[in-house]
Motif scaffolding. Structure first.
Motif, PDB file in Angstrom:
ATOM      1  N   LEU A  68       7.241   4.799   4.708  1.00  0.00           N
ATOM      2  CA  LEU A  68       5.961   4.165   5.017  1.00  0.00           C
ATOM      3  C   LEU A  68       5.672   3.029   4.046  1.00  0.00           C
ATOM      4  N   TYR A  69       6.043   3.196   2.765  1.00  0.00           N
ATOM      5  CA  TYR A  69       5.744   2.144   1.784  1.00  0.00           C
ATOM      6  C   TYR A  69       6.450   0.846   2.151  1.00  0.00           C
ATOM      7  N   HIS A  70       7.632   0.931   2.766  1.00  0.00           N
ATOM      8  CA  HIS A  70       8.345  -0.285   3.169  1.00  0.00           C
ATOM      9  C   HIS A  70       7.583  -0.991   4.294  1.00  0.00           C
ATOM     10  N   LEU A  71       7.047  -0.224   5.218  1.00  0.00           N
ATOM     11  CA  LEU A  71       6.331  -0.802   6.354  1.00  0.00           C
ATOM     12  C   LEU A  71       4.963  -1.343   5.957  1.00  0.00           C
ATOM     13  N   LEU A  72       4.407  -0.840   4.868  1.00  0.00           N
ATOM     14  CA  LEU A  72       3.082  -1.289   4.427  1.00  0.00           C
ATOM     15  C   LEU A  72       3.161  -2.260   3.253  1.00  0.00           C
ATOM     16  N   ASP A  73       4.291  -2.921   3.119  1.00  0.00           N
ATOM     17  CA  ASP A  73       4.466  -3.957   2.090  1.00  0.00           C
ATOM     18  C   ASP A  73       4.566  -5.313   2.790  1.00  0.00           C
ATOM     19  N   PRO A  74       3.519  -6.147   2.705  1.00  0.00           N
ATOM     20  CA  PRO A  74       3.550  -7.447   3.381  1.00  0.00           C
ATOM     21  C   PRO A  74       4.721  -8.329   2.962  1.00  0.00           C
ATOM     22  N   ASN A  75       5.310  -8.078   1.779  1.00  0.00           N
ATOM     23  CA  ASN A  75       6.479  -8.857   1.378  1.00  0.00           C
ATOM     24  C   ASN A  75       7.671  -8.608   2.300  1.00  0.00           C
ATOM     25  N   ASN A  76       7.632  -7.520   3.049  1.00  0.00           N
ATOM     26  CA  ASN A  76       8.708  -7.213   3.985  1.00  0.00           C
ATOM     27  C   ASN A  76       8.447  -7.764   5.384  1.00  0.00           C
ATOM     28  N   PHE A  77       7.309  -8.418   5.568  1.00  0.00           N
ATOM     29  CA  PHE A  77       6.954  -9.025   6.853  1.00  0.00           C
ATOM     30  C   PHE A  77       7.379 -10.492   6.879  1.00  0.00           C
ATOM     31  N   LEU A  81       0.841  -1.194   0.000  1.00  0.00           N
ATOM     32  CA  LEU A  81       0.000   0.000   0.000  1.00  0.00           C
ATOM     33  C   LEU A  81       0.876   1.244   0.000  1.00  0.00           C
ATOM     34  N   SER A  82       0.438   2.275  -0.707  1.00  0.00           N
ATOM     35  CA  SER A  82       1.139   3.569  -0.714  1.00  0.00           C
ATOM     36  C   SER A  82       0.110   4.672  -0.527  1.00  0.00           C
ATOM     37  N   PRO A  83      -0.474   4.774   0.664  1.00  0.00           N
ATOM     38  CA  PRO A  83      -1.566   5.729   0.879  1.00  0.00           C
ATOM     39  C   PRO A  83      -1.061   7.158   1.000  1.00  0.00           C
TER      40      PRO A  83
END
Length: 216
Positions: free
Chosen positions: A162-171, A13-15
């Motif tokens: 924020l885009y890094h934190l809202l990317d499930p691929n980084n979880f 997500l990139s809100p």
């Protein structure tokens, strides 16, 4: 029950700030899903105490990219030394509101005054194994100010995209057996930062709020 496997395969997500505000305005959940609380409920039988954290978001003046302020806790702290966290702490009886708690702790920890921020809204509470129900308060940084770190509480600060934190691929979702109890938590890596436990769980809650609103 959240389908964690589905979440880990979800799109990034990139809100915008306004989309974040709208998602928080529409939020009706009282709690952020904590997988550990569901797989190890016996570890969460507490008389919970109230706490709050601030999720400060700023727009970079040159690029417009949104970044989130995270702190590294002092290495000398008795509880959770060196961990990555949002500024925040327990709610004092003298605090006028839970939002005041988040802003007060931010001022004490990193020197950013309440007038640096415009509140965007709140997430549901995140209940931790340490016995706190933590209210995340989301705020846009509207005035720049020099940071002043509390040496007793903060080792360093980091602005993370924020885009890094809202990317499930980084979880990552990790389950670990400690003694006879299986524990579960999220973990995010950014450069040399390991963001896990409560902080990663709150970020997961922010993703869920924005993603749910985008589908409504």
């Amino acid at each position: 029950m959240i389908d964690i496997a589905r979440f880990l395969e979800s799109p990034a997500l990139s809100p915008t700030i306004e989309q974040i505000r709208a998602a928080l305005d529409a939020l009706n959940t009282q709690h952020i899903y904590n997988p550990d609380q569901h797989i190890a409920p016996e570890a969460y039988q507490h008389d919970y105490r109230a706490a709050a954290v601030l999720i400060p978001i700023r727009s970079c003046p040159d690029t417009g990219e949104l970044k989130v302020l995270l702190t590294q806790r002092s290495l000398n702290m008795r509880n959770h030394p060196g961990q990555i966290a949002f500024p925040g702490g327990k709610h004092d009886t003298e605090d006028s509101s839970i939002q005041y708690t988040a802003l007060r702790e931010t001022l004490e920890e990193v020197g950013l005054a309440p007038d640096c921020f415009e509140l965007l809204g709140e997430l549901g509470e995140y209940c931790s194994i340490s016995g706190f129900c933590i209210k995340p308060v989301v705020a846009e940084m509207i005035r720049t100010s020099e940071l002043s770190l509390s040496e007793a509480e903060v080792e360093s600060v980091h602005w993370v995209p924020l885009y890094h934190l809202l990317d499930p691929n980084n979880f990552k979702y990790i389950e670990r057996t400690i003694g006879k109890i299986t524990r579960g938590y999220f973990e995010i890596h950014y450069e040399d930062l390991r963001i896990w436990g409560v902080t990663a769980g709150i970020i997961f809650g922010l993703y869920q709020a924005i993603e749910n609103h985008s589908r409504s």
